[in-house]
Enzyme design. Structure first.
Site, PDB file in Angstrom:
ATOM      1  N   ARG B  59       6.104  -1.241  -8.532  1.00  0.00           N
ATOM      2  CA  ARG B  59       7.014  -0.543  -9.014  1.00  0.00           C
ATOM      3  C   ARG B  59       6.709   0.860  -9.278  1.00  0.00           C
ATOM      4  NH1 ARG B  59       8.933  -3.789 -13.270  1.00  0.00           N
ATOM      5  NH2 ARG B  59       7.858  -5.199 -12.120  1.00  0.00           N
ATOM      6  N   THR B  60       5.683   1.334  -9.640  1.00  0.00           N
ATOM      7  CA  THR B  60       5.226   2.662  -9.827  1.00  0.00           C
ATOM      8  C   THR B  60       5.226   3.376  -8.558  1.00  0.00           C
ATOM      9  OG1 THR B  60       3.945   2.105 -11.571  1.00  0.00           O
ATOM     10  CG2 THR B  60       3.505   4.339 -10.826  1.00  0.00           C
ATOM     11  N   LYS B  87     -14.874   0.618   3.783  1.00  0.00           N
ATOM     12  CA  LYS B  87     -16.116   0.845   4.549  1.00  0.00           C
ATOM     13  C   LYS B  87     -17.138   1.813   3.868  1.00  0.00           C
ATOM     14  CE  LYS B  87     -13.061   0.581   8.616  1.00  0.00           C
ATOM     15  NZ  LYS B  87     -12.223   1.579   9.486  1.00  0.00           N
ATOM     16  N   ARG B 109      -3.310   6.556  -8.013  1.00  0.00           N
ATOM     17  CA  ARG B 109      -3.650   5.550  -8.948  1.00  0.00           C
ATOM     18  C   ARG B 109      -5.044   5.091  -8.601  1.00  0.00           C
ATOM     19  NH1 ARG B 109      -0.013   0.253 -10.944  1.00  0.00           N
ATOM     20  NH2 ARG B 109       0.663   2.108 -12.237  1.00  0.00           N
ATOM     21  N   HIS B 137      -1.267   6.743 -18.154  1.00  0.00           N
ATOM     22  CA  HIS B 137      -0.132   6.443 -17.332  1.00  0.00           C
ATOM     23  C   HIS B 137       0.951   7.339 -17.719  1.00  0.00           C
ATOM     24  CE1 HIS B 137       2.320   4.945 -14.304  1.00  0.00           C
ATOM     25  NE2 HIS B 137       2.330   3.610 -14.771  1.00  0.00           N
TER      26      HIS B 137
END
Lengths: 180, 308
Positions: B59-60, B87, B109, B137
């Site tokens: 949702r964010t 990698k 994020r 947040h």
């Protein structure tokens, strides 16, 4: 700072009366036409004109406020971003005549942004522009007003200060910036 | 003043009260915009934004992406699960590579607290923290407080209880900062094991009994139990947690006033919130989601406007 008075309360009254008569000539009973004041400074003039027209015509006329902040072409090009104002369009724009109202027409860029902002609400039949002060010879875009309160010839460095509070102390000044 | 004091949105902690007010005011106008027939404005048409997600999010990310598209920005999405991070590339290298493709803003994020702060010291683009580990947040806190403001008309003196897993919650920390800055009273409530040891040093009340917290508050912001962050058992079972901390209709009916129920999502129905509460008139959970897009538009718009 040198200030020159362009319009005082008395003259403003006469000018607004004349603009209303011209609007009635062009739009009749305003059944097909809505008034849209441009934020932030065009809304006081829009209120005045709207009130006068409703008194004269004895009918309800649609009035809205349009904010152009998010449609401006100088975002990220100014030192500080312009603060957004409320947009209120409590009527359907689709297929209506719209009279856009602002206090001063200078470069024409705000009006261009307003046209964009307005079209987000629908496709008007016809759009006209009414301004209280038309600063001639300073346009950056091919935009001209349909109804003019007063024409003034100004230098790019000058500024037009509009003090419209709806009350008795309305004054419109021409200011020389260089004299600061 | 119509500009932010910060070039990045790393956390609520660095924002001033004026910044937060400006974000609310601008968000209000954007909320109008997204309710129009044409939901888009051209403000960010010459800006490219990279959504860099090193941690899962639905949702964010969706909310940010919508906000960016509503502002007419170009959007590139990146998630670590299908990238060179696997990698062995470092965070700085990954982001510098993205920036070399001429990106103006990064929404990030990351599972490590402080990752966006680290990045902000090394790159030029504006950074928006979309969650860094258990730290902050900020956009969630802004949309939560904006939703409370919308519902109650003010934040001054409003009593907000944050209930649930406070220990693992960046939403809780950011909410506490935002609410305290804007003059609200804050209480945290949860089992002892899920409350950080020094949480009261942030100036919040601490309560272990959920019913007492509900009696006290005007708004209950109920958080999810973050099982994915819990390496050890903090309570015997979900069933027991829901028995002691789950909120149901019967509990709300016992209160002498109506309280507002919030949840940042995703809801574990039957654990922290029962359906009869989550779907009731008390809940403003879907308003939070709508406000999320408007608040994120506001943040992106204001940060982009600082560019000279």
């Amino acid at each position: 700072m040198q200030k020159k008075l362009i319009l005082d309360t008395h003259l403003l009254h006469i000018t607004v009366d004349r603009l209303c008569q011209q609007l009635i000539e062009a739009h009749g009973d305003f059944s097909e036409t809505a008034i849209l004041g441009m934020q932030p400074r065009g809304i006081h003039l829009a209120d005045m004109i709207h009130q006068k027209l409703e008194e004269d015509l004895k009918t309800k006329i649609d009035l809205g406020y349009l904010d152009t902040t998010f449609y401006r072409d100088d975002f990220r090009r100014r030192d500080t971003p312009v603060k957004a104002n409320a947009t209120k369009v409590p009527f359907i724009i689709e297929n209506r005549n719209v009279v856009l109202i602002d206090d001063v027409l200078f470069t024409g860029r705000s009006v261009r942004a307003a046209l964009d902002a307005m079209i987000a609400f629908g496709r008007p039949k016809k759009v006209e522009l009414l301004v209280l002060v038309n600063r001639k010879y300073s346009r950056h875009l091919p935009i001209e007003p349909d109804f003019i309160g007063k024409d003034v010839t100004t230098l790019e460095s000058q500024r037009v200060l509009v003090e419209l509070e709806g009350g008795k102390h309305n004054k419109i000044w021409l200011i020389n910036k260089e004299e600061k | 003043m119509s500009q932010l004091s910060q070039k990045h949105l790393l956390g609520i902690k660095n924002l001033t009260e004026k910044d937060i007010e400006l974000i609310y005011e601008t968000a209000k106008t954007f909320k109008d915009v997204i309710n129009r027939p044409i939901k888009k404005v051209p403000s960010l048409r010459d800006i490219t934004i990279a959504n860099v997600f090193f941690e899962n999010s639905t949702r964010t990310r969706l909310s940010f992406e919508l906000a960016e598209k509503r502002l007419s920005a170009d959007v590139v999405n990146f998630s670590s699960s299908n990238s060179s991070v696997k990698k062995g590339e470092t965070l700085l290298d990954t982001v510098n590579n993205i920036l070399a493709m001429k990106v103006d803003m990064v929404v990030m994020r990351h599972s490590s607290p402080g990752a966006p702060h680290f990045l902000s010291k090394h790159i030029d683009a504006n950074i928006v923290n979309a969650g860094d580990g258990t730290h902050e947040h900020p956009t969630q806190a802004l949309l939560d407080t904006f939703s409370i403001l919308e519902k109650h008309g003010t934040l001054q003196g409003v009593k907000v209880a944050i209930i649930g897993d406070i220990l693992h919650s960046r939403v809780a920390i950011s909410n506490i900062f935002a609410l305290k800055k804007m003059g609200a009273e804050v209480m945290v409530c949860g089992p002892n094991t899920l409350l950080p040891k020094y949480i009261s040093s942030l100036g919040v009340k601490v309560e272990l009994d959920v019913m007492k917290a509900l009696h006290w508050c005007d708004v209950a912001n109920v958080l999810r139990i973050q099982l994915e962050r819990q390496q050890i058992k903090y309570f015997p079972s979900l069933r027991e947690y829901s028995l002691y901390y789950g909120i149901n209709r019967r509990m709300l009916d016992q209160l002498d006033k109506e309280i507002t129920i919030m949840h940042p999502g995703p809801i574990n129905r039957g654990v922290e919130l029962n359906s009869d509460v989550a779907d009731s008139d008390h809940a403003i959970i879907l308003d939070q989601v709508e406000n999320g897009v408007a608040v994120r538009m506001s943040v992106l718009y204001l940060l982009a406007g600082l560019h000279n």
